[in-house]
Write a protein that holds these residues in place. Sequence first.
Motif, short mmCIF file in Angstrom:
data_model
loop_
_atom_site.label_atom_id
_atom_site.label_comp_id
_atom_site.label_asym_id
_atom_site.label_seq_id
_atom_site.Cartn_x
_atom_site.Cartn_y
_atom_site.Cartn_z
N TRP A 37 0.85 -1.18 0.00
CA TRP A 37 0.00 0.00 0.00
C TRP A 37 0.88 1.23 0.00
O TRP A 37 2.08 1.15 0.27
CB TRP A 37 -1.00 -0.01 1.15
CG TRP A 37 -0.41 0.19 2.51
CD1 TRP A 37 -0.23 1.38 3.16
CD2 TRP A 37 0.09 -0.82 3.39
NE1 TRP A 37 0.33 1.17 4.39
CE2 TRP A 37 0.54 -0.17 4.56
CE3 TRP A 37 0.20 -2.20 3.31
CZ2 TRP A 37 1.09 -0.86 5.63
CZ3 TRP A 37 0.74 -2.88 4.38
CH2 TRP A 37 1.17 -2.21 5.51
N ILE A 38 0.29 2.34 -0.32
CA ILE A 38 1.02 3.60 -0.42
C ILE A 38 0.46 4.57 0.60
O ILE A 38 -0.75 4.79 0.67
CB ILE A 38 0.93 4.17 -1.84
CG1 ILE A 38 1.59 3.18 -2.81
CG2 ILE A 38 1.59 5.53 -1.93
CD1 ILE A 38 1.45 3.53 -4.25
N ASP A 39 1.36 5.13 1.40
CA ASP A 39 0.98 6.09 2.43
C ASP A 39 1.53 7.46 2.03
O ASP A 39 2.73 7.71 2.11
CB ASP A 39 1.58 5.65 3.77
CG ASP A 39 1.32 6.64 4.90
OD1 ASP A 39 0.51 7.56 4.72
OD2 ASP A 39 1.95 6.49 5.97
N CYS A 40 0.66 8.33 1.57
CA CYS A 40 1.07 9.68 1.16
C CYS A 40 0.72 10.66 2.27
O CYS A 40 -0.31 11.34 2.23
CB CYS A 40 0.37 10.08 -0.13
SG CYS A 40 0.91 9.15 -1.56
N SER A 41 1.59 10.73 3.27
CA SER A 41 1.33 11.65 4.37
C SER A 41 2.61 12.32 4.85
O SER A 41 2.68 12.76 5.99
CB SER A 41 0.66 10.90 5.52
OG SER A 41 1.49 9.86 5.99
N TYR A 42 3.60 12.41 3.98
CA TYR A 42 4.90 12.96 4.38
C TYR A 42 5.23 14.23 3.60
O TYR A 42 4.98 14.32 2.41
CB TYR A 42 6.00 11.91 4.17
CG TYR A 42 5.71 10.65 4.95
CD1 TYR A 42 6.03 10.59 6.30
CD2 TYR A 42 5.08 9.57 4.36
CE1 TYR A 42 5.74 9.45 7.04
CE2 TYR A 42 4.79 8.43 5.09
CZ TYR A 42 5.11 8.38 6.43
OH TYR A 42 4.82 7.27 7.16
#
Length: 90
Positions: free
Chosen positions: A44-49
Motif C-alpha cells: 500500500w502507499i501512504d502519502c502523508s509525508y
Amino acid sequence: MRVLAWSILMLAISSLPAKAQTYDPRVPVCMKVYDGSDDGGGEWIDCSYTSLPQCRASASGRAAMCVINPYFVEAPLPARSQHRRHRHAY
C-alpha cells in the motif's frame, strides 16, 4: 467495417479493469509499504509525508521505501504586486 472495428475496440477497452489513483496529489512524498505476510501480502502507499527525511525516518526498519509523489500539485505562488515605482522627469 470501420464502425465494427471501432465498436470492438471500445468494448475491449471498457471491459478492462480500472485502477484508482493511489497517490494523494496534496502531499509531496509517499511511502510504499510492502507486507510480506503469509496470507498473500500486498503493498500500500501512504502519502502523508512532507519531506523525504521525514518519510525515511518512518520507513526505517520496515519493508518500505520513500518516493517523490508523481502526482503532487504544488499550490500556486501568490501573485506578485504589479505596483511599480515610476521615475518622474523634472
